[in-house]
Design an enzyme around this catalytic site. Structure first.
Site, short mmCIF file in Angstrom:
data_model
loop_
_atom_site.label_atom_id
_atom_site.label_comp_id
_atom_site.label_asym_id
_atom_site.label_seq_id
_atom_site.Cartn_x
_atom_site.Cartn_y
_atom_site.Cartn_z
N GLU A 27 -2.80 11.16 -5.24
CA GLU A 27 -2.58 11.89 -3.98
C GLU A 27 -3.25 13.25 -4.04
O GLU A 27 -2.65 14.28 -3.70
CB GLU A 27 -1.08 12.02 -3.69
N GLU A 75 1.00 2.60 -2.30
CA GLU A 75 2.44 2.82 -2.38
C GLU A 75 3.06 2.51 -1.04
O GLU A 75 2.89 3.26 -0.08
CB GLU A 75 2.75 4.29 -2.75
#
Ligand SMILES: *[C@@H]1O[C@H](CO)[C@@H](O)[C@H](O)[C@H]1NC(C)=O
Ligand SMILES: *[C@@H]1O[C@H](CO)[C@@H](O)[C@H](O)[C@H]1NC(C)=O
Ligand SMILES: *[C@@H]1O[C@H](CO)[C@@H](O)[C@H](O)[C@H]1NC(C)=O
Ligand SMILES: *[C@@H]1O[C@H](CO)[C@@H](O)[C@H](O)[C@H]1NC(C)=O
Ligand SMILES: *[C@@H]1O[C@H](CO)[C@@H](O)[C@H](O)[C@H]1NC(C)=O
Ligand SMILES: *[C@@H]1O[C@H](CO)[C@@H](O)[C@H](O)[C@H]1NC(C)=O
Ligand SMILES: *[C@@H]1O[C@H](CO)[C@@H](O)[C@H](O)[C@H]1NC(C)=O
Ligand SMILES: *[C@@H]1O[C@H](CO)[C@@H](O)[C@H](O)[C@H]1NC(C)=O
Length: 646
Positions: free
Chosen positions: A193, A269
């Protein structure tokens, strides 16, 4: 008879489904996972990735196979894991990839875990970081990086030097396990991320990319981000992008497609549930919502990794924390349980979500392969309560810890211990002796406390026990920019002042540049107007070698204030999984047979610690509690997890 024997296996084979590896590799391996068209292929055959996350470092190694088989039995074809740098390089230049001598050594044989995944007929996605977030201490970065002022997660040359030295150990292990080398790894992620990092430096991503390719990492390299980050944390010409979300698959996938057209669609995710911070309500995501979203993902159609398929446990001191702006005012430590309300519970039980996953994959996966029978449940037992028999108070503990003297207070990371790697975890006690304290004196700490502090005079607790989470707003916790406490109503001469600081977990997300613990350069301590200096510091790390070596126990009188309390749990037969019910205690840690199982805090939501059978043995088991404030007289057990609403 001969004929029958000959025909029978042949007959079986003709109808038996192939294993995953037979389906994808029986004609040899020529190419890995390709994202070069709107759908994935593996070795030239179409594949939808049905993946689930399970972290080997959050599962007792003796249960790795059980959990992997349960994942495969639900019809998933891939397991995903992060790799935690802080456990694999616990000291500067000292590595542990299994059997390396640290308290976590049994958890760290990542090579065996990945091989076992292949034995269980699974492909693997590996996310080696070096930063992993994962609600893990410092997002997986080793705390010794904090000795110097370096910009982690950027191309800062000192940081890169350390990353390279770590990757020199890790990447050769992973390279050999790649799919095109006959191993299970079909893809790897670069960083984590990164589009959400407060300091985006794409040179750093390019350095990681080149370093991985330089170690013959040839499989698909990806990044993952919230769709809102767009391409800001990635290098679109080199790295395949995936998205992370908990809801609205269509919106997220449409956005991904808009900035990465003509490629497969994948969620790295999809959040099946959520984690808890201390003092929050226990998080769950309903079966119905989960069913709806997972089905929307599969019918989009998209590949997906469920984060988490099995959450596991933040054993030891390894929980991370959210930190907001980075001054510690918005600190939120994650609980010991990382149950995540996932398809497999923390204890390995099947939840309602497991059946949902199984039936949806069965409905939508066009590729039929054989799957194992779901393993039987692991039995649990509520052991009978055990009495606390012995204790050591804070002074007795301090007598058993070696100290460091310094004019200025040092944070954990700058202590000249552990081969100059400082202190990673636990508590640090700052002591001043022979102090005269006039009545009505005030002790003030300038700067936010990292993270909690107990104040004692001559071994007697002056600060107040935790009574509710609103106490976090006052002295002893992290929220106040400056805080103070009244020390005494009478004149005191020649006393010993102890400040017991706790590292409750370093930040794992956001502004990670100020993560030292204890008294840092941002803190000063004053007695009235006088700055206190010349400290004796006692690092209390609770390493197994130290705890197992404790002697001189006294019969317990349930002394208030920080102390360690000991009980013996006798087990006659084969040990069973259980939960340690800490509802009668206040705040601290539990150690079983030398291993720190984790933290408890009565404010909740978590009230009981998962204690897997492999941590226990037949015969006497030593249970030690380090309690900050108010010990109970016994330790209770439960067969089930316990949560309360704070
Ligand atoms: C996908 O395309 C890239 C760039 O054109 C190429 O290097 C790679 O070999 C292709 N991958 C596969 C598996 O075909
Ligand atoms: C692979 O998937 C694509 C996209 O769904 C489809 O067009 C193609 O026919 C599939 N190939 C095979 C061999 O099933
Ligand atoms: C001490 O640290 C250095 C690197 O800083 C490392 O090379 C050495 O092996 C370490 N020694 C021990 C005993 O761990
Ligand atoms: C989800 O389903 C399981 C099994 O049917 C059930 O035991 C559980 O209570 C359900 N969870 C919720 C939150 O409804
Ligand atoms: C905290 O104390 C310092 C030093 O006395 C002072 O400069 C600062 O203004 C104080 N901060 C707040 C928010 O009161
Ligand atoms: C110290 O005690 C005095 C008198 O009881 C009180 O007014 C003051 O608020 C207290 N200060 C702190 C920092 O608790
Ligand atoms: C202070 O206490 C210590 C023992 O803790 C003692 O050795 C020392 O003589 C005392 N000093 C004074 C000035 O009373
Ligand atoms: C264990 O205790 C002995 C004697 O008290 C001491 O010599 C030794 O250094 C201790 N070991 C550790 C690991 O603390």
């Amino acid at each position: 008879m001969k004929l029958l024997l000959f025909i029978f296996p042949f007959f079986l084979n003709a109808f038996a489904l192939p294993t995953l590896y037979e389906y994808y590799t029986s004609e040899g391996i020529t190419e890995g996972l390709s994202a070069n068209q709107t759908y994935f292929t593996l070795n030239g055959k179409n594949i939808t990735i049905y993946s689930g996350t399970m972290h080997y470092f959050r599962i007792p190694p003796q249960y790795w196979r059980d959990r992997l088989r349960k994942l495969r039995a639900a019809g998933l074809n891939t397991v995903e894991t992060y790799v935690p740098w802080n456990l694999h390089e616990p000291q500067d230049g000292v590595f542990d990839f299994g059997g390396g001598g640290t308290d976590f050594e049994a958890f760290l044989d990542v090579h065996s875990y990945l091989k076992m995944a292949q034995e269980e007929d699974l492909f693997v996605i590996v996310r080696p970081g070096p930063f992993i977030c994962a609600e893990w201490e410092f997002g997986g970065l080793p705390s010794w990086l904090l000795k110097n002022d370096i910009m982690v997660r950027t191309s800062d040359p000192i940081y890169i030097k350390y990353v390279r030295r770590y990757f020199d150990q890790l990447l050769p292990i992973l390279a050999k396990l790649q799919f095109t080398q006959g191993g299970p790894i079909i893809a790897l992620q670069v960083e984590n991320e990164y589009g959400s990092s407060p300091q985006i430096d794409l040179d750093y991503i390019k350095i990681l990319y080149d370093y991985m390719r330089g170690y013959d990492i040839v499989e698909l390299l990806v990044t993952s981000d919230g769709a809102g980050s767009g391409t800001s944390g990635s290098l679109p010409e080199l790295l395949f992008q995936t998205v992370n979300f908990g809801s609205d698959p269509k919106g997220n996938f449409d956005t991904l497609r808009s900035f990465q057209p003509g490629r497969p669609i994948m969620a790295m995710e999809y959040w099946t549930g959520w984690f808890d911070h201390w003092s929050e309500n226990h998080h769950t995501v309903s079966n119905g919502t989960f069913n709806e979203i997972y089905e929307q993902i599969l019918t989009y159609p998209a590949s997906v990794n469920m984060y988490m398929f099995h959450g596991g446990t933040n054993f030891g001191f390894l929980n991370g924390a959210n930190i907001g702006p980075g001054d510690n005012s918005a600190f939120q430590p994650t609980t010991t349980s990382y149950d995540y309300d996932a398809p497999l519970a923390e204890n390995g039980d099947y939840t309602g979500k497991y059946e949902i996953v199984k039936s949806l994959i069965k409905r939508y996966n066009p590729v039929e392969t054989s799957t194992p029978e779901p393993p039987e449940l692991i039995k649990r037992q509520a052991y009978s309560s055990v009495e606390i028999q012995e204790e050591l108070n804070l002074n007795e503990i301090i007598d058993r810890v070696s100290f460091v003297k310094s004019h200025e207070a040092l944070p954990m990371e700058k202590l000249p211990i552990n081969n100059n790697s400082g202190q990673s975890f636990g508590y640090l006690i700052y002591r001043i002796e022979n102090l005269d304290i006039a009545k009505s004196s005030i002790l003030s700490i300038k700067g936010h406390v990292r993270d909690t502090v107990m104040v004692l005079i001559n071994g007697v607790l002056i600060s107040k026990p935790l009574s509710s989470s609103s106490d976090f707003d006052g002295f002893g916790y992290w929220k106040l920019p400056n805080s103070s406490i009244n020390l005494t109503k009478t004149d005191l001469r020649n006393v010993t002042l102890d400040l017991v600081f706790e590292n409750w977990g370093r930040g794992n997300f956001g502004n990670l540049y100020h993560q030292r613990k204890g008294l840092t350069q941002d803190n000063q301590v004053y007695l009235n107007d006088i700055e206190l200096n010349s400290w004796t510091m006692f690092p209390l790390e609770f390493k197994k070698s130290w705890t197992e070596n404790l002697t001189g126990w006294r019969k317990s009188s349930s002394t208030k204030g920080p102390g360690i309390f000991r009980a013996i749990l006798p087990i006659e037969n084969e040990p069973k999984d259980t939960y340690i019910d800490m509802q009668e205690w206040n705040k601290g840690i539990v150690i079983v047979n030398g291993f720190v199982v984790g933290r408890y805090a009565f404010i909740g939501p978590q009230q009981a610690l998962y204690l897997p059978a492999p941590f226990l043995k037949q015969g006497d088991n030593e249970i030690i509690v380090f309690e900050h404030f108010q010990p109970a007289k016994q330790i209770k057990f439960s067969a089930e997890p316990i949560f309360k609403t704070p």
